[in-house]
Design a protein around this motif. Sequence first.
Motif, PDB file in Angstrom:
ATOM      1  N   ASP A 311       0.833  -1.209   0.000  1.00  0.00           N
ATOM      2  CA  ASP A 311       0.000   0.000   0.000  1.00  0.00           C
ATOM      3  C   ASP A 311       0.865   1.256   0.000  1.00  0.00           C
ATOM      4  OD1 ASP A 311      -2.198  -1.635   0.066  1.00  0.00           O
ATOM      5  OD2 ASP A 311      -2.542  -1.436   2.225  1.00  0.00           O
ATOM      6  N   ARG A 312       1.936   1.219   0.776  1.00  0.00           N
ATOM      7  CA  ARG A 312       2.815   2.387   0.858  1.00  0.00           C
ATOM      8  C   ARG A 312       3.503   2.660  -0.473  1.00  0.00           C
ATOM      9  NH1 ARG A 312       3.359   6.938   2.799  1.00  0.00           N
ATOM     10  NH2 ARG A 312       2.488   6.025   4.682  1.00  0.00           N
ATOM     11  N   VAL A 313       4.049   1.623  -1.094  1.00  0.00           N
ATOM     12  CA  VAL A 313       4.784   1.844  -2.341  1.00  0.00           C
ATOM     13  C   VAL A 313       3.835   2.271  -3.455  1.00  0.00           C
ATOM     14  CG1 VAL A 313       4.680  -0.521  -3.251  1.00  0.00           C
ATOM     15  CG2 VAL A 313       6.635   0.903  -3.786  1.00  0.00           C
ATOM     16  N   GLN A 314       2.593   1.774  -3.442  1.00  0.00           N
ATOM     17  CA  GLN A 314       1.626   2.186  -4.458  1.00  0.00           C
ATOM     18  C   GLN A 314       1.300   3.670  -4.321  1.00  0.00           C
ATOM     19  OE1 GLN A 314       0.633   0.166  -6.858  1.00  0.00           O
ATOM     20  NE2 GLN A 314      -0.643   1.704  -7.855  1.00  0.00           N
ATOM     21  N   LYS A 315       1.131   4.106  -3.094  1.00  0.00           N
ATOM     22  CA  LYS A 315       0.837   5.520  -2.853  1.00  0.00           C
ATOM     23  C   LYS A 315       2.005   6.403  -3.298  1.00  0.00           C
ATOM     24  CE  LYS A 315      -1.437   6.348   0.871  1.00  0.00           C
ATOM     25  NZ  LYS A 315      -1.817   6.539   2.297  1.00  0.00           N
ATOM     26  N   ASP A 316       3.222   5.955  -3.030  1.00  0.00           N
ATOM     27  CA  ASP A 316       4.396   6.738  -3.423  1.00  0.00           C
ATOM     28  C   ASP A 316       4.573   6.764  -4.941  1.00  0.00           C
ATOM     29  OD1 ASP A 316       4.927   7.347  -0.834  1.00  0.00           O
ATOM     30  OD2 ASP A 316       6.577   5.939  -0.576  1.00  0.00           O
ATOM     31  N   LEU A 317       4.299   5.651  -5.597  1.00  0.00           N
ATOM     32  CA  LEU A 317       4.408   5.616  -7.058  1.00  0.00           C
ATOM     33  C   LEU A 317       3.434   6.598  -7.706  1.00  0.00           C
ATOM     34  CD1 LEU A 317       4.804   1.792  -7.785  1.00  0.00           C
ATOM     35  CD2 LEU A 317       6.447   3.581  -8.352  1.00  0.00           C
ATOM     36  N   GLU A 318       2.227   6.652  -7.193  1.00  0.00           N
ATOM     37  CA  GLU A 318       1.234   7.580  -7.746  1.00  0.00           C
ATOM     38  C   GLU A 318       1.641   9.029  -7.498  1.00  0.00           C
ATOM     39  OE1 GLU A 318      -2.350   6.289  -5.907  1.00  0.00           O
ATOM     40  OE2 GLU A 318      -2.532   4.466  -7.128  1.00  0.00           O
ATOM     41  N   ALA A 319       2.257   9.301  -6.346  1.00  0.00           N
ATOM     42  CA  ALA A 319       2.742  10.659  -6.074  1.00  0.00           C
ATOM     43  C   ALA A 319       3.889  11.026  -7.014  1.00  0.00           C
ATOM     44  CB  ALA A 319       3.197  10.767  -4.618  1.00  0.00           C
ATOM     45  N   ILE A 320       4.754  10.063  -7.312  1.00  0.00           N
ATOM     46  CA  ILE A 320       5.860  10.309  -8.248  1.00  0.00           C
ATOM     47  C   ILE A 320       5.324  10.601  -9.641  1.00  0.00           C
ATOM     48  CG2 ILE A 320       7.773   9.160  -9.441  1.00  0.00           C
ATOM     49  CD1 ILE A 320       8.425   7.785  -6.775  1.00  0.00           C
ATOM     50  N   GLN A 321       4.266   9.894 -10.040  1.00  0.00           N
ATOM     51  CA  GLN A 321       3.671  10.150 -11.354  1.00  0.00           C
ATOM     52  C   GLN A 321       3.126  11.579 -11.435  1.00  0.00           C
ATOM     53  OE1 GLN A 321       0.422   7.559 -12.406  1.00  0.00           O
ATOM     54  NE2 GLN A 321      -0.067   8.718 -14.260  1.00  0.00           N
TER      55      GLN A 321
END
Length: 717
Positions: A311-321
């Motif tokens: 969940d954490r890495v998914q949230k960070d990936l979307e923020a990076i996008q």
Amino acid sequence: MAEAKIVAIPDNPPQVIIERPRQTLVLTQPRPVPVFITSFDDFGVKEVVLSVKTADQDAFVGEPIVTLSPPLQNDRREVTLDLADRGLKTGDTLTYRVEVRDGKGQSGQTIDYVIQIKNDNSAADKQFEQLEKQTDTFRDKLVDLISKQKKIQTKSNELEQDYKELTEKIEKAKEEADKEKQEQAKKDAEDKTKKKDDPKAKPEEDKPVELDAEEQKKLAELKKELAKLLAEENNNAKLSEQVKNDLGALAKQAEENPLVPPQVAEQMKQLEQAFEKAAVDPLKQIAEDLQKATQPKQQDTKLPEINKKADRVQKDLEAIQKRMDALARAQRDSRDDMKQAMQDLKKDLLEQNAELARDALEDLKEYLKAMQKDLEALKGKEENLLKSSLQDLSSKELLDALKDLQEETAKKSDKKLDKTAELLNSKRQPDFPDRPYKPEDKDYKIPPKEQDTQEGDPTKENEDAKKDGEKKGEKKKGDEEAEEEFFLPALGGLRAELDPRFEKMIRDLKEKLKKQQENGKEAADPEQQERNRQQLQRLEELDMAQRALKSDQKSLQNLQDQLQKAQQKSEQGEQQQQQQQQQQQSLEQTLEQALMQQARKMMQRMQKQQNPDQQQPGDPKNQPPQDQQKNQPMPPQPTLANQLIGNQDPDGQEAEQVLVDLSKLDVATRRVIMKMQPKEREELLQGLREEGPKAYRGFIRDYFKKLSRARTKGPKK
């Protein structure tokens, strides 16, 4: 009359350099070209003038850029040369230079810079177009990674729900087995007759949890599904490496291309650094966790923990996008209107930073909440044990059992209190006997920092004492000194009020301890009396720590509300430009306020406690405690927030500058740098811009200082 010394300070001419573009810029089409200028003077730059000459002109034509009042010692600005508006076409050449003047009329100017318009595949605008295409390709690859990781996240959460009953049974059995093992180890340590185990011998393997045939079948099915996820996660980990390398290549090209705004290039560089820690490393860790979960002898798959990481890495990936999309827009729009593109980028980054900050604050709040729950549980244990100890127990077996429980609970409480004090960046109460209890001290404010006194100066001490006496009068004999405060809130608020029931309970326990002492029981059992006193002190500390955390939790909520309110105002679409700038300034101030800085430091302390990625592998001191709560929230990864919430002001006025600050160098050194060939000068300035060992940067500056002195003196005759 005493003699006066007059020292003449020379007024040196001003200096100016063009940071971007390079000395010769080749384009295939006329377009706006941003020129970044840095000028400085020992007393102040007053005027900046751009001089331009085309092929059909015999002399340069001066175009005033700005007249500064009052003059500035160090000035940075950006001016746009619109080649199309100036009537240039293919085959034409534009030559320009920048001149600066100080208040005395002295001047300094750059060497001549040239812009050529001709058909050349290596032209800067061709490279810019290629960079945009590569940016689109990178974005597609990033979106693909996010989509694939989302599928893994969804499937993993479904597996957790489908096999929840089985995984909870295994986890509970493992906890009970670990508890029994600890109790047995404690008994073995106390049993002096038992032969000690060989330290070189392999530890006994944990006994498997007893499962019936149906449960074993379900566990096999779960591992089969996890094996599928493992294969997909390994592919995602490899894809993330490719994305990281592509992002690094983009950042390098953006830095080298003179048409890319330096603010965009710097943000891309930061994004590259954040991506590795917020995406690449976590994806590898999830793959390793899945690999362990699929092992034949592994019954506890730790699926809930894996899902928290996912969940954490998914949230960070979307923020990076989101961050990458904002940079791509700014890069594209800068071709037509550099100033507006940077204003839009600033707005996007501020709003994204606010979202990141709110998310990190929410995780910190949950962490504080879990820690308060642990402190409350320890308070209950300490209270019950202390009440039992104050009863008249005649059985030696009961007294020995009570002693063991008190010592065991004391270790847990001390460990949790030390951890809380570290998180709060506060002090623990020293173990002073018979410390007076002051129930009236319910609320505490953070005291001001103590000012160091001038030791060894009796005159100063006497003066201070005299001033204090005049203001407050002499201190009367018997007056109590102000008691030092412990477990203060880290974020500056008031500690939560003392519960009246807890206050009454503490008073009653103190009264019982006092009666025991008066009845002479202390002499009969001094060790037990001392344990009771220490236990009462820990009980007070646990309450103070819990109230401090509660206060900080409230401060974090207030900070979240401020950010949300400022963010909503900034995101309102239809606003006048002046109003929009005011709202953005308000959001920026909220992100930079002292309370936010304190919260970030608190996050870092939490990471140091809980995040294994920041600990040295193999160090037993850094291993997570065995009694760690299984439902404790995953600590936030501040990597993304800390690295991306950096340059708050992309227009370069108040934020960290991408350009090197030559004002830190002396005038003679500046002259030497200014007279270097453009290529060598740019390499030197780039070296000064890059972060590196301070001693190395100092060596470069010292070298040019010596070189400037040598040139000033000239060769020996």
